[in-house]
Scaffold this active site. Sequence first.
Site, PDB file in Angstrom:
ATOM      1  N   ASP A  10       0.875  -1.171   0.000  1.00 16.20           N
ATOM      2  CA  ASP A  10       0.000   0.000   0.000  1.00 16.20           C
ATOM      3  C   ASP A  10       0.916   1.226   0.000  1.00 16.20           C
ATOM      4  OD1 ASP A  10      -2.304   1.636   0.240  1.00 16.20           O
ATOM      5  OD2 ASP A  10      -2.151   1.671   2.413  1.00 16.20           O
ATOM      6  N   SER A  11       0.321   2.398  -0.108  1.00 15.59           N
ATOM      7  CA  SER A  11       1.122   3.626  -0.038  1.00 15.59           C
ATOM      8  C   SER A  11       1.595   3.914   1.380  1.00 15.59           C
ATOM      9  CB  SER A  11       0.283   4.803  -0.541  1.00 15.59           C
ATOM     10  OG  SER A  11      -0.892   4.903   0.242  1.00 15.59           O
ATOM     11  N   TYR A  42      -1.031   8.063  -2.847  1.00 14.06           N
ATOM     12  CA  TYR A  42      -1.255   7.619  -4.232  1.00 14.06           C
ATOM     13  C   TYR A  42      -2.488   8.313  -4.842  1.00 14.06           C
ATOM     14  CZ  TYR A  42       1.813   3.392  -4.114  1.00 14.06           C
ATOM     15  OH  TYR A  42       2.856   2.498  -4.077  1.00 14.06           O
ATOM     16  N   GLY A  43      -3.475   8.573  -4.005  1.00 14.17           N
ATOM     17  CA  GLY A  43      -4.804   8.993  -4.495  1.00 14.17           C
ATOM     18  C   GLY A  43      -4.793  10.046  -5.583  1.00 14.17           C
ATOM     19  N   CYS A  73      -4.464  -1.911  -1.496  1.00  9.76           N
ATOM     20  CA  CYS A  73      -4.671  -0.490  -1.784  1.00  9.76           C
ATOM     21  C   CYS A  73      -5.675  -0.410  -2.924  1.00  9.76           C
ATOM     22  CB  CYS A  73      -3.343   0.128  -2.204  1.00  9.76           C
ATOM     23  SG  CYS A  73      -3.480   1.816  -2.808  1.00  9.76           S
ATOM     24  N   ASN A  74      -6.779   0.315  -2.699  1.00  5.66           N
ATOM     25  CA  ASN A  74      -7.784   0.424  -3.760  1.00  5.66           C
ATOM     26  C   ASN A  74      -7.259   1.213  -4.946  1.00  5.66           C
ATOM     27  OD1 ASN A  74      -9.465   0.134  -1.087  1.00  5.66           O
ATOM     28  ND2 ASN A  74     -10.852  -0.411  -2.756  1.00  5.66           N
ATOM     29  N   THR A  75      -6.477   2.260  -4.667  1.00  4.80           N
ATOM     30  CA  THR A  75      -5.990   3.106  -5.758  1.00  4.80           C
ATOM     31  C   THR A  75      -5.055   2.308  -6.665  1.00  4.80           C
ATOM     32  OG1 THR A  75      -6.071   4.953  -4.190  1.00  4.80           O
ATOM     33  CG2 THR A  75      -4.920   5.331  -6.268  1.00  4.80           C
ATOM     34  N   GLU A 152      -2.757   8.367   8.109  1.00  5.16           N
ATOM     35  CA  GLU A 152      -1.313   8.159   8.018  1.00  5.16           C
ATOM     36  C   GLU A 152      -0.595   8.885   9.160  1.00  5.16           C
ATOM     37  OE1 GLU A 152      -0.337   6.045   5.658  1.00  5.16           O
ATOM     38  OE2 GLU A 152       1.782   6.160   6.174  1.00  5.16           O
ATOM     39  N   CYS A 184     -11.091   2.776   0.305  1.00  4.33           N
ATOM     40  CA  CYS A 184      -9.653   3.043   0.434  1.00  4.33           C
ATOM     41  C   CYS A 184      -9.224   2.332   1.704  1.00  4.33           C
ATOM     42  CB  CYS A 184      -9.418   4.550   0.544  1.00  4.33           C
ATOM     43  SG  CYS A 184      -7.755   5.031   1.107  1.00  4.33           S
ATOM     44  N   THR A 185      -8.131   1.607   1.638  1.00  2.44           N
ATOM     45  CA  THR A 185      -7.775   0.789   2.806  1.00  2.44           C
ATOM     46  C   THR A 185      -7.448   1.643   4.036  1.00  2.44           C
ATOM     47  OG1 THR A 185      -5.546   0.561   1.858  1.00  2.44           O
ATOM     48  CG2 THR A 185      -7.064  -1.281   1.557  1.00  2.44           C
ATOM     49  N   HIS A 186      -6.973   2.860   3.819  1.00  2.00           N
ATOM     50  CA  HIS A 186      -6.736   3.726   4.984  1.00  2.00           C
ATOM     51  C   HIS A 186      -8.025   3.953   5.779  1.00  2.00           C
ATOM     52  CE1 HIS A 186      -2.816   4.692   3.247  1.00  2.00           C
ATOM     53  NE2 HIS A 186      -2.510   5.333   4.351  1.00  2.00           N
TER      54      HIS A 186
HETATM   55  N1  DGL Z   1      -4.672   3.198   0.851  1.00  2.00           N
HETATM   56  C1  DGL Z   1      -4.836   3.670  -0.482  1.00  2.00           C
HETATM   57  C2  DGL Z   1      -6.132   3.147  -1.083  1.00  2.00           C
HETATM   58  O1  DGL Z   1      -6.617   2.126  -0.674  1.00  2.00           O
HETATM   59  C3  DGL Z   1      -4.725   5.109  -0.823  1.00  2.00           C
HETATM   60  C4  DGL Z   1      -4.222   6.142   0.084  1.00  2.00           C
HETATM   61  C5  DGL Z   1      -3.414   7.117  -0.724  1.00  2.00           C
HETATM   62  O2  DGL Z   1      -3.981   8.084  -1.263  1.00  2.00           O
HETATM   63  O3  DGL Z   1      -2.229   6.845  -0.833  1.00  2.00           O
HETATM   64  O4  DGL Z   1      -6.661   3.719  -1.997  1.00  2.00           O
END
Ligand code: DGL
Length: 260
Positions: A10-11, A42-43, A73-75, A152, A184-186
């Site tokens: 993930d990011s 990443y978003g 990570c969804n992104t 984060e 988003c996993t966060h």
């Molecule tokens: N955890 C990431 C996701 O699932 C994205 C967070 C980010 O923007 O880096 O999309």
Amino acid sequence: MDPRPVGMFDSGVGGLAVARALLAAAPAERVLYFADTAWFPYGPRPAAEVRKRAFAITHRLLASDVKLIVVACNTASAAALAELRQAFPGVPFVGMVPGVKPAAEQSRSKHVVVLATEGTLDGDLLEQVVAEFGRGAQVARVVGRGLAEAVERGEPDAPATRARLRDLLGPEISRGADTVVLGCTHYAFLGPVITQEFPGVAVIDTSEPVARRALDLLDAADARSPGPGGLSVIASLDPDGFRARAARLGIVPAAQEAAR
Ligand code: DGL
């Protein structure tokens, strides 16, 4: 039996929700988790850039001989999952897909919100899932601007984070949405806060189903680890800071590896 680690990336800290779910269900597994902290978030990045990172990280995880890779990570899943599968046909990949299916099934008002990053909301993956599983429900897309950053920083329930969640989700919920998909996993770390702020609204978190899917693939290949298990982390920037932030979310990695 296969003692090799499960790779995951993930990011930042978001995918640790998936690592936690996997290790809770299968404590004998070793998880090697790559946090791309040098490129967080990443978003807002172009899909091509996120894809490049996904490929570089996959090479790094394969250098540690992982048996399966969870794109936690969804992104990155939206930007790269299909391409990764094509480029590494011998590697099993499990990715994140927004939980539109369970949301549409359980929503009474047939009005759900997908809370995700720009990258996920712009990608084809979400459109495919909505077309296939949306069951005619109204699916509102809300960019969780600033939320991954708050998680984060280790501030999932800070007053400013709560205020932002109220601003972002309040309008759709007052228009009748009764289910929020954490896309988003966060945001998995925000689930309890969303429930407190909006009692009665259902929250769909796919961390556990994704961990289960990875374990099902291992079972099908007779590739479970005999143990001992645990979590090792790699961070592309400031590994000590990353470990401290993970610990603030209640996740303490046992070991650390170098990014290269
Ligand atoms: N955890 C990431 C996701 O699932 C994205 C967070 C980010 O923007 O880096 O999309």
